[in-house]
Write an enzyme that holds these catalytic residues in place. Sequence first.
Site: not given
Lengths: 332, 346
Positions: B309, B198-199, B170, B60
């Site tokens: 994150h 995606e997140e 990420d 992603h």
Amino acid sequence: MTKTWFEQLMHLKSPTGEEKLMASWLKETLKTIADDVFEDVLGNVYAVKNPRREMSEVKETIMLSAHMDEPSFTVIDIDDGGFLRIEGIGDWHAVNLIGARLLFARTQTIGVVGVEPHVELADVAFRHLFVDIAAKNRKDAEQRIAVGDLATVHGAVETMTSDVFVGPVLSNRISCAVLLEVLQKANNQSKMVAVFTVQKQVGSRGARVASYRVNSDLAVVIDVTKAGDTPHAERPSLALGQGPAIKMLDATMVVAPTVRDRLIDCANKAGVTYQREVSPATTSDANALFVSRGGIPTGGVSIVTRQASFFSNMVHVADMKKAVTLLTTLVE
Amino acid sequence: MLLKQLTEAVGPSGFETQVRNLIYKEANPFAQNVYTDSLGTLFIEKNMTAKGPKVLLTAHMDEVSFMIVGIEETGLMRFRPIGGVDVRILVSKVVLVGDKGLYGVIGSKAVHLQKKEEREHPLELDQLFIDIGASSKQEAEEHVAVGDIAVFATTYEEIGDECAKSKSFDDRVGCAVLLETLKKDFALPLVFAFTVQEEIGLRGAAPAAYRTNPDLAIVLEGTVCSDGPDTPSHGQATQVDRGPALSVVDAKTIAHRDFLQHISQVAKDAHIPYQWRRTIGGANDVGAIHLTREGIVSAAISIPTRYIHAPSQVISLRDYKHAVDLVEAVLRSIEQGGFVNDKNMV
């Protein structure tokens, strides 16, 4: 006999995500009672009657589904002493598992759940639990268990009276036994697809892809629902032994009046006493079947069980038999 | 340097244009077909007429980020996270705001001025604001509008023994693995999908899987890693520098056992280190892909990412390289008929 199917099924433990043992037993058994039998990539097992009947000859395609899986546990770590750490898959409360026996599906290993000392009972979480498989050390444990292995609560199914069985987490085996019996009995003209689904406990993942594949005109989910006929029960509407419960609503969907009325008509036609299931806290595969493609008309027939906890579910054989009669009337 | 460019590009969920353009430029010379869908996922196809199985590889493009939701009379800006962010770690971090990438600082009431009880609790979103140095609402509005986005301003640097830090491993590390893979030749029909959103709930992956309808899918991710001091083994999830992590069970997926077994065997045979992802928390695009249509055989290969994150994420470049090697080895094995999946197993 539903009881006979249930007696054959009751020893087959089937953790969410590793339903292989029950799936292979079903595939073998279904060959004798269905025309087509196959499995999909998630592990759902399909049994089809009248698959090649022309659409002009059949009224409709009816899908009946029952889930094969039980809530389970997965191994996330093995320590130097050979003790396992687990996480729960499904609606578990860690504290209830202290002292329970687990059965790991891949190697049929039995383990006992222990808890670290100095944790207040109210605070017990999965990180405080360990599973003792009587291993000498890590290497010994790794002979039998790998990270990712899946387990269910272990325990025998027993007869309480000639009509009532008790055992840990019976929902899958009760539902599958009813579906097998319907499949065997139905001398139907419609195309009928029986689906034994996987991964209900984690959000009806199997049912979702199954409904897409089958694309039926009607789907009916067979599952269990909680009895309310015990002392001071919050919702005293459903009772053990009083007949199958026709789903009005559960936590996942509201059944359309046309669908539930059709099931009620079937019950009346078959002379089967039924109950009305309004179970806002009960989950089922119904929604996953319902919201596939352009929307699949979906209903449910549930077997009322007394669920003191996951460890002791009670079921009345008459409820299973009557559910079979109702569903057989529907598909014929 | 690919990882530097990718991780420093700005790509909040729903605002992946900068990342997409970068990947497009890098991938286009190697592609047979290139297109995007209406959500913004970028598809690179190769060898689509080759004999199957058709493999979908995804990573992603989006990263956890923020949206400006209000501008105060003072010129200070209120914001909300896009994706899962630990609000406790936000104060005093530097961010890049809007298309122009203006520097901003996440501010709060000075510690000297906080009451005793305020100091005892982590700062909450309503106590935080982004300061771009504007002296009034009017001045701020010349540069920023409500609905603009912000990302952490962390630059990519290589640190220590073959490690690196950035704001967005990420999942730019997954994008980088895909880019390296699509430059190689395989006798397989391959679709590389750089997914969006995606997140915020795996939103781009399902339409991508539906459209491409692959026989097999492999998702490349940056995944949670907690191998710091005082963490028991069963709390770590993954460890840095122990090789790419293979998922067995996470919050959205229970792995396809045969495909997982195949991938781990390929790793063993090729002497590529790998580890199991030892937590059931978190999820990735496999959660959406494997439930598409009639079900798709899928697996996740993840690079352990410390402080995920958060403003500065750390990975091992050796893990990254091993992930690239593992993806190649898996595709070679499929190329040679090493993993066959029949969708209707009788």
